[in-house]
Scaffold this motif. Structure first.
Motif, PDB file in Angstrom:
ATOM      1  N   CYS A  72      12.288  87.944 -15.079  1.00 57.38           N
ATOM      2  CA  CYS A  72      12.655  89.574 -15.635  1.00 57.38           C
ATOM      3  C   CYS A  72      12.455  89.363 -17.247  1.00 57.38           C
ATOM      4  CB  CYS A  72      12.884  90.858 -14.951  1.00 57.38           C
ATOM      5  SG  CYS A  72      11.814  91.078 -13.650  1.00 57.38           S
ATOM      6  N   CYS A 107       9.831  99.200 -15.821  1.00 56.72           N
ATOM      7  CA  CYS A 107      10.839  98.687 -15.324  1.00 56.72           C
ATOM      8  C   CYS A 107      11.859 100.011 -14.703  1.00 56.72           C
ATOM      9  CB  CYS A 107      11.643  97.735 -16.837  1.00 56.72           C
ATOM     10  SG  CYS A 107      10.980  96.419 -16.534  1.00 56.72           S
ATOM     11  N   LEU A 133      18.592  96.430 -17.118  1.00 57.30           N
ATOM     12  CA  LEU A 133      17.916  96.283 -15.598  1.00 57.30           C
ATOM     13  C   LEU A 133      19.133  95.510 -15.018  1.00 57.30           C
ATOM     14  CD1 LEU A 133      15.021  96.403 -14.040  1.00 57.30           C
ATOM     15  CD2 LEU A 133      14.452  94.258 -15.960  1.00 57.30           C
TER      16      LEU A 133
END
Length: 158
Positions: A9, A51, A92
């Motif tokens: 990611c 996200c 994240l």
């Protein structure tokens, strides 16, 4: 596995950030002359929304404000978007670390009724996999969009 998924990611976000920065303010905010096309700036803005929504709001129940419709019309300086991308990358990492991959999401979205949609929200781990799926898809879209815009900026091929 979670660390590997986070690395993928993060790599996708860095690659998209770098593409938008390389295009500069003018091209990054331009939409290709194709029906329904989005600008590179809008694509990356949408990815940041994806996200936050899936990794935090859905998985952890920690709501990250989002205006999905506005993501597709977003414009602005690429330096600001790059900074927001880097801040999101840090968020994240913390959201991935807080996820309990075998537990169901804290705040699953309504309307996920078919088998594929139910699989996306079966566990927090499957939601994280969906985040990567979205980033991989949009990274490819951004690469194509960049190439189309560059070709148009340089004029027709000889």
């Amino acid at each position: 596995m979670r660390d590997d998924l986070l690395r993928y990611c993060d790599e996708a976000l860095v690659a998209m950030r770098d593409m938008v920065v390389e295009l500069g303010d003018q091209l990054a905010n331009r939409r290709p002359d194709l029906p329904g096309a989005n600008s590179p700036f809008a694509i990356l803005t949408h990815c940041l929304g994806v996200c936050g929504y899936w990794a935090s709001s859905v998985n952890l129940g920690r709501v990250v404000p989002r205006d999905r419709d506005a993501e597709f019309t977003a414009t602005g300086p690429v330096a600001d978007l790059a900074a927001r991308t880097d801040a999101l990358r840090s968020d994240l990492a913390s959201w991935f670390a807080a996820a309990e991959v075998d537990r169901p999401p804290a705040n699953p979205p309504e309307g996920h009724s078919d088998d594929r949609d139910r699989a996306i929200v079966a566990t927090q781990g499957s939601v994280l996999l969906h985040v990567y799926e979205e980033l991989a898809q949009h990274r490819g879209q951004l690469e194509l969009t960049r190439d189309v815009l560059r070709a148009g900026a340089s004029g027709p091929a000889a």
